[in-house]
Design an enzyme around this catalytic site. Structure first.
Site, short mmCIF file in Angstrom:
data_model
loop_
_atom_site.label_atom_id
_atom_site.label_comp_id
_atom_site.label_asym_id
_atom_site.label_seq_id
_atom_site.Cartn_x
_atom_site.Cartn_y
_atom_site.Cartn_z
N SER A 132 -3.59 -9.21 6.77
CA SER A 132 -3.08 -7.86 6.99
C SER A 132 -2.56 -7.84 8.42
O SER A 132 -3.27 -8.14 9.37
CB SER A 132 -4.21 -6.84 6.81
OG SER A 132 -3.87 -5.66 7.49
N ASP A 167 0.82 -1.22 0.00
CA ASP A 167 0.00 0.00 0.00
C ASP A 167 0.85 1.27 0.00
O ASP A 167 0.66 2.16 -0.83
CB ASP A 167 -0.92 0.05 1.23
CG ASP A 167 -2.15 -0.84 1.06
OD1 ASP A 167 -2.52 -1.11 -0.10
OD2 ASP A 167 -2.73 -1.23 2.08
N ARG A 186 -0.22 4.61 16.76
CA ARG A 186 -0.61 5.66 15.81
C ARG A 186 -0.29 7.07 16.29
O ARG A 186 0.27 7.86 15.53
CB ARG A 186 -2.09 5.53 15.43
CG ARG A 186 -2.46 4.25 14.68
CD ARG A 186 -1.38 3.74 13.80
NE ARG A 186 -1.73 2.61 12.96
CZ ARG A 186 -0.84 1.72 12.52
NH1 ARG A 186 0.43 1.82 12.86
NH2 ARG A 186 -1.22 0.73 11.73
N ASP A 230 -7.44 3.30 12.04
CA ASP A 230 -6.12 3.94 12.02
C ASP A 230 -6.11 5.29 11.32
O ASP A 230 -5.42 6.21 11.75
CB ASP A 230 -5.10 2.99 11.39
CG ASP A 230 -4.76 1.84 12.34
OD1 ASP A 230 -4.84 2.06 13.57
OD2 ASP A 230 -4.42 0.75 11.87
N1 ARG Z 1 -8.39 -3.53 14.86
C1 ARG Z 1 -7.18 -3.00 15.40
C2 ARG Z 1 -7.33 -1.55 15.72
O1 ARG Z 1 -8.17 -0.91 15.17
C3 ARG Z 1 -5.97 -3.25 14.53
C4 ARG Z 1 -5.97 -2.55 13.21
C5 ARG Z 1 -4.84 -2.93 12.28
N2 ARG Z 1 -4.90 -4.32 12.00
C6 ARG Z 1 -4.25 -4.95 11.05
N3 ARG Z 1 -4.33 -6.23 11.04
N4 ARG Z 1 -3.54 -4.35 10.15
O2 ARG Z 1 -6.57 -1.02 16.50
#
Ligand code: ARG
Length: 389
Positions: free
Chosen positions: A173, A13, A92, A121
């Protein structure tokens, strides 16, 4: 040329995003924050340049991540919906801070990230960026671009000669840092399907773990873990060690359907050996050292604190105010907790503290008892009075 700082991961990405932004007329600075995700930085760096980045900046944020993000979450016992230790969510705001600082240093007016328009995110990045510097403009290529599938992106990457290793890429992912790992997509999108064994990467299958338990003593000072088996250990080493130890017993897995901030439910697998052991141990020490009212009240604060982290509200007045409260509660959270690791579980089996409020002479049923049982009669009389009348 307009300058943009992109939070770059090295994956498909963000590599495609470099090129896409460049084609839109930006000079792209690829910013990589090291929060303990692992992976080969030099490969990622080369990839960013090949994709068209004007420069790549790598910053080691691990210490700061632990000190200013992970440890506050630990002191708060922050867990979202009972199972998620918030590894991704905690990373983040610190990456956002890195982006903002880099943009200022490089005189860039724009910042960018590779998050989709369906996730949490993007919210965490953009709310954090906005709170730190309201003048910066954010571009989210993945939310805007024309690719409708991964295949379309791969085709684009190939056409533009962006080096990607599609073969090695797992069907999931994945987001990883020192505090844990988040895994979604692929077969996991069906919440009825059991996660295949290859989903788990930080934790061993408990069935294959050693049957022989391991005992560990974790020493805390004012709510922060400082020793492991009586030896002083630096925060990063301590977390890494607990990830290894816990991981070897298959500790810290969760499989959950969670409520995303953007309104949908999603299925995610988490692995967080160190986080799960540390929060358990920390809670056990609080149970010993905090009085009942403070302890019960603090558990409401934990819920709120976890929500703030999950919702991207790190740089907010409520979060700062709760930090002050939580810090105050940790003054006496000092002591040692003994944890037993067994296949699939970590159990607190002992705790001690110079500030312990547990008084054996009051709790005992032996002759040493100093509790005056006669006082209970009057206490119960008044406590129950309203319900008698
Ligand atoms: N669901 C989790 C959150 O919102 C993780 C998000 C990222 N997950 C991932 N497999 N890339 O904090």
């Amino acid at each position: 040329m307009k300058k943009i700082v992109l939070a770059y991961s090295g994956g498909l990405d963000t590599s495609v995003a470099v090129k896409w932004l460049k084609d839109k007329g930006f000079s792209v600075i690829a910013y990589m924050a090291d929060v303990g995700q692992g992976g080969d930085v030099s490969v990622a760096k080369k990839r960013a340049i090949k994709a068209g980045a004007s420069s790549v900046i790598v910053e080691d944020l691990k210490d700061e991540f632990i000190k200013d993000f992970v440890f506050p979450a630990l002191k708060a016992n922050a867990v979202y919906e009972g199972r998620y230790y918030l590894a991704t969510a905690l990373s983040r705001p610190i990456i956002a801070k890195g982006l903002v600082e880099t943009a200022r240093r490089k005189n860039a007016e724009f910042v960018s990230h590779g998050c989709t328009g369906k996730g949490n995110d993007q919210v965490r990045f953009e709310v954090s960026i906005g709170a730190l510097d309201s003048k910066l403009k954010v571009i989210a290529p993945v939310r805007e671009w024309e690719f409708s599938s991964r295949e379309a992106q791969i085709k684009y990457a190939k056409a533009k000669k962006i080096p990607i290793d599609v073969t090695k890429k797992s069907p999931y992912s994945i987001d990883k840092n020192l505090w844990g790992m988040s895994i979604e997509c692929g077969v996991l999108e069906d919440p009825w399907k059991e996660p295949p064994k290859d989903v788990y990467q930080m934790t061993k299958d408990p069935f294959k773990a050693s049957r022989k338990p391991t005992y560990i003593n974790i020493g805390f000072k004012k709510g922060i873990p400082v020793t492991l088996n009586s030896k002083r250990v630096r925060p990063q080493a301590l977390i890494e060690k607990l990830n290894k130890l816990g991981g070897a017993y298959g500790v810290g897995r969760s499989d959950m359907v969670e409520n995303r901030l953007v309104g949908i439910k999603s299925r995610e697998i988490y692995e967080a050996p160190a986080a799960s052991v540390l929060i358990k141990a920390h809670e056990a020490l609080e149970a010993l050292t905090l009085d009942r009212e403070l302890s019960h009240f603090k558990s409401f604060v934990s819920l709120k604190y976890a929500e703030l982290i999950y919702y991207g509200l790190w740089y907010t007045p409520l979060k700062s105010a709760l930090d002050k409260f939580i810090e105050h509660t940790q003054k006496k959270v000092t002591g040692v907790v003994r944890v037993k690791l067994e296949p699939g579980s970590a159990t607190v089996v002992g705790r001690k503290s110079p500030y312990s409020l547990y008084k054996e002479k009051l709790a005992t049923y032996t002759e040493d008892d100093e509790f005056d049982q006669r006082l209970a009669k009057g206490f119960i009389e008044l406590w129950g009075l309203p319900y008698k009348k």
